[in-house]
Design a protein around this motif. Structure first.
Motif, PDB file in Angstrom:
ATOM      1  N   LEU A  90       9.991  15.727  -0.644  1.00 17.24           N
ATOM      2  CA  LEU A  90      10.551  14.383  -0.714  1.00 17.24           C
ATOM      3  C   LEU A  90      11.967  14.395  -0.143  1.00 17.24           C
ATOM      4  N   PRO A  91      12.188  13.721   0.979  1.00 17.10           N
ATOM      5  CA  PRO A  91      13.524  13.720   1.577  1.00 17.10           C
ATOM      6  C   PRO A  91      14.554  13.073   0.655  1.00 17.10           C
ATOM      7  N   VAL A  92      15.733  13.650   0.630  1.00 19.33           N
ATOM      8  CA  VAL A  92      16.849  13.108  -0.154  1.00 19.33           C
ATOM      9  C   VAL A  92      17.873  12.561   0.830  1.00 19.33           C
ATOM     10  N   VAL A  93      18.268  11.314   0.638  1.00 20.82           N
ATOM     11  CA  VAL A  93      19.212  10.667   1.550  1.00 20.82           C
ATOM     12  C   VAL A  93      20.491  11.487   1.651  1.00 20.82           C
ATOM     13  N   SER A  94      20.971  11.682   2.847  1.00 20.92           N
ATOM     14  CA  SER A  94      22.156  12.465   3.219  1.00 20.92           C
ATOM     15  C   SER A  94      21.959  13.961   2.993  1.00 20.92           C
ATOM     16  N   GLY A  95      20.756  14.365   2.644  1.00 16.80           N
ATOM     17  CA  GLY A  95      20.464  15.781   2.486  1.00 16.80           C
ATOM     18  C   GLY A  95      20.849  16.364   1.149  1.00 16.80           C
ATOM     19  N   ASP A 130      13.569   9.544  -1.082  1.00 18.73           N
ATOM     20  CA  ASP A 130      12.536   8.824  -0.326  1.00 18.73           C
ATOM     21  C   ASP A 130      11.166   9.205  -0.905  1.00 18.73           C
ATOM     22  N   VAL A 131      10.451   8.227  -1.441  1.00 16.38           N
ATOM     23  CA  VAL A 131       9.170   8.512  -2.109  1.00 16.38           C
ATOM     24  C   VAL A 131       7.970   8.168  -1.237  1.00 16.38           C
ATOM     25  N   THR A 132       8.194   7.743   0.008  1.00 15.75           N
ATOM     26  CA  THR A 132       7.058   7.351   0.845  1.00 15.75           C
ATOM     27  C   THR A 132       6.064   8.485   1.115  1.00 15.75           C
ATOM     28  N   PRO A 133       6.471   9.779   1.121  1.00 14.93           N
ATOM     29  CA  PRO A 133       5.458  10.825   1.281  1.00 14.93           C
ATOM     30  C   PRO A 133       4.401  10.822   0.183  1.00 14.93           C
ATOM     31  N   LEU A 134       4.706  10.194  -0.953  1.00 15.27           N
ATOM     32  CA  LEU A 134       3.733  10.107  -2.047  1.00 15.27           C
ATOM     33  C   LEU A 134       2.815   8.902  -1.899  1.00 15.27           C
ATOM     34  N   ALA A 183      13.045  -5.799  -1.768  1.00 16.72           N
ATOM     35  CA  ALA A 183      12.357  -5.944  -3.053  1.00 16.72           C
ATOM     36  C   ALA A 183      11.427  -4.775  -3.359  1.00 16.72           C
ATOM     37  N   GLU A 184      10.979  -4.084  -2.318  1.00 21.44           N
ATOM     38  CA  GLU A 184      10.085  -2.944  -2.519  1.00 21.44           C
ATOM     39  C   GLU A 184      10.833  -1.616  -2.375  1.00 21.44           C
ATOM     40  N   GLY A 185      11.520  -1.440  -1.261  1.00 21.06           N
ATOM     41  CA  GLY A 185      12.271  -0.216  -1.016  1.00 21.06           C
ATOM     42  C   GLY A 185      11.379   0.984  -0.779  1.00 21.06           C
ATOM     43  N   SER A 186      11.959   2.008  -0.191  1.00 17.53           N
ATOM     44  CA  SER A 186      11.235   3.250   0.084  1.00 17.53           C
ATOM     45  C   SER A 186      11.703   4.401  -0.795  1.00 17.53           C
ATOM     46  N   ALA A 187      12.598   4.102  -1.750  1.00 19.95           N
ATOM     47  CA  ALA A 187      13.224   5.190  -2.480  1.00 19.95           C
ATOM     48  C   ALA A 187      13.448   4.840  -3.947  1.00 19.95           C
ATOM     49  N   ILE A 188      13.835   5.847  -4.688  1.00 18.60           N
ATOM     50  CA  ILE A 188      14.344   5.666  -6.043  1.00 18.60           C
ATOM     51  C   ILE A 188      15.769   6.211  -6.087  1.00 18.60           C
ATOM     52  N   MET A 193       4.847   9.789 -10.390  1.00 16.98           N
ATOM     53  CA  MET A 193       4.852   8.906  -9.218  1.00 16.98           C
ATOM     54  C   MET A 193       3.588   9.031  -8.386  1.00 16.98           C
ATOM     55  N   SER A 194       2.893  10.152  -8.510  1.00 17.91           N
ATOM     56  CA  SER A 194       1.713  10.411  -7.681  1.00 17.91           C
ATOM     57  C   SER A 194       0.438   9.820  -8.257  1.00 17.91           C
ATOM     58  N   SER A 195       0.495   9.277  -9.465  1.00 16.75           N
ATOM     59  CA  SER A 195      -0.715   8.786 -10.119  1.00 16.75           C
ATOM     60  C   SER A 195      -0.477   7.444 -10.785  1.00 16.75           C
TER      61      SER A 195
END
Length: 407
Positions: free
Chosen positions: A302-307, A317-321, A352-357, A385-387
């Motif tokens: 899961l990518p983290v913004v700014s590394g 970024d939770v989109t990989p899930l 309203a949805e976003g790609s991250a937490i 988050m995966s289920s």
């Protein structure tokens, strides 16, 4: 009307008990929250809540203010010692009101303000059109770099020299990296503007020795005493001495009437507690847990913004899930883990949805979680988050209750 709360208002007593149980049975990974200490809560619930003391010490409109004058003077003295600021104002009723006081002190409606874009980690009080700041002032936003997702000081300088804003603002609520305050000071001096640092999220770490303090560089720093610092909900202003009169008048009488003396007393308690080794240990754990969580999320794809993160905040970024930020936050809540949905810089998803937490670690550390728990927390969060299976969520929620020792 002199009985205990249980007898006077059992409905409110029940709601308070339910909120305490909710917190005790879940992980509060909200970047805007921590847990006030028992001493802070005692001051908040004291007789000082009844006192009306409009004005400043020695210059109150109402009589009977001799004791609360001492309270406020003590709070100011402690803050000056803790933060190293020439000028301190402990009266702002909230961090947002402290921010508005900065505008009132240094700008007129229509003046230009330069700040970090809301979509890139800024705050609505930094110029959102939905907020007073964006309606009363002409706001120019800078953004993070697309390759590093961190602020670009060369670009900020170029923009500042073009726009010549009245105020240059550093800080945000969804930006996890430290700022180069010396660079921002140089830019402000070259562009001839006031340097304001919104330190709501970082000053609790700065006094704990975890990150650098902006106080030596900024004209003014606004602070929230309840995000990392374990004080009451409230605001604080730290500034150079030359700005004392302008800021004092901006807070009172321009924005506020009487201050909340019980809150000022609680701030004084928090300032004293924040100067201890116990607090410094807490601040280090807050930052270490945030960094360890970021590393664990990255290791799990899961990518983290700014590394990563230098603070208590992480944007993941939770989109990989295969979920949006909103859905991820919902599933986590069903599993006893509370976070905020978020957007990433340059996010293509709707706000309203976003790609991250967005997570924050101050509250859980205050509740007993330690950096060594990072891997377990990351695994539980990814499982949740995966289920969308209620049984999976119940299993995560059960495991969550074994983490930390919530107050």
């Amino acid at each position: 009307m002199t009985g205990p709360l249980d007898a006077v208002d059992p409905q409110i007593r029940d709601l308070i008990d339910r909120e305490a149980a909710r917190r005790a049975g879940s992980l509060q990974l909200l970047a805007a929250e921590t847990i006030a200490t028992p001493a802070v809560r005692a001051a908040m619930g004291s007789v000082l809540a009844d006192k009306y003391a409009e004005g400043y010490p020695g210059h109150r409109y109402h009589g009977g203010s001799e004791v609360v004058d001492e309270v406020e003077n003590l709070a100011v003295d402690r803050a000056q010692s803790l933060f190293g600021a020439d000028y301190v104002n402990v009266q702002p009723l909230s961090w947002a009101l402290a921010n508005f006081a900065v505008y009132a002190a240094f700008a007129q409606p229509g003046d230009q303000v330069m700040s970090l874009s809301l979509r890139h980690g800024g705050h609505q009080s930094h110029g959102s059109r939905a907020n007073l700041s964006g309606r009363w002032f002409s706001v120019v936003n800078y953004e993070v770099r697309q390759d590093t997702e961190q602020v670009d000081y060369d670009r900020i300088r170029d923009m500042a020299l073009i726009h010549r804003p009245r105020i240059l603002l550093a800080g945000g609520t969804a930006y996890s990296r430290t700022w180069d305050y010396a660079a921002m000071r140089m830019i402000a001096d070259e562009a001839g503007c006031v340097l304001w640092v919104d330190g709501a999220h970082v000053m609790g770490l700065a006094v704990g020795g975890v990150v650098d303090s902006p106080v030596p560089y900024a004209d003014v720093v606004s602070v929230a005493t309840n995000k990392v610092m374990r004080g009451p909900r409230g605001g604080l202003l730290l500034a150079r001495g030359e700005h004392a009169e302008a800021l004092s008048r901006a807070v009172y009488p321009f924005l506020q009437g009487a201050p909340a003396m019980h809150s000022i007393a609680a701030k004084a308690v928090a300032f004293a507690e924040s100067g201890t080794e116990a607090y410094r240990s807490y601040a280090r754990d807050v930052a270490d847990l945030a960094s360890d969580l970021a590393r664990n999320f990255a290791d799990r794809g899961l990518p983290v913004v700014s590394g990563g993160t230098d603070t208590h905040i992480g944007i993941v970024d939770v989109t990989p899930l295969g979920v949006t930020g909103r859905e991820a936050a919902r599933r986590l809540a069903a599993s006893g883990i509370v976070v905020d949905k978020a957007i990433t810089p340059f996010d293509r998803a709707a706000v309203a949805e976003g790609s991250a937490i967005r997570y924050g670690t101050a509250a859980v550390v205050a509740g007993g979680v330690v950096p060594a728990d990072a891997a377990s927390i990351a695994d539980l969060m990814i499982t949740a988050m995966s289920s969308d299976d209620a049984a999976v969520h119940a299993g995560v929620a059960s495991a969550v209750t074994g983490l930390g020792d919530p107050e």
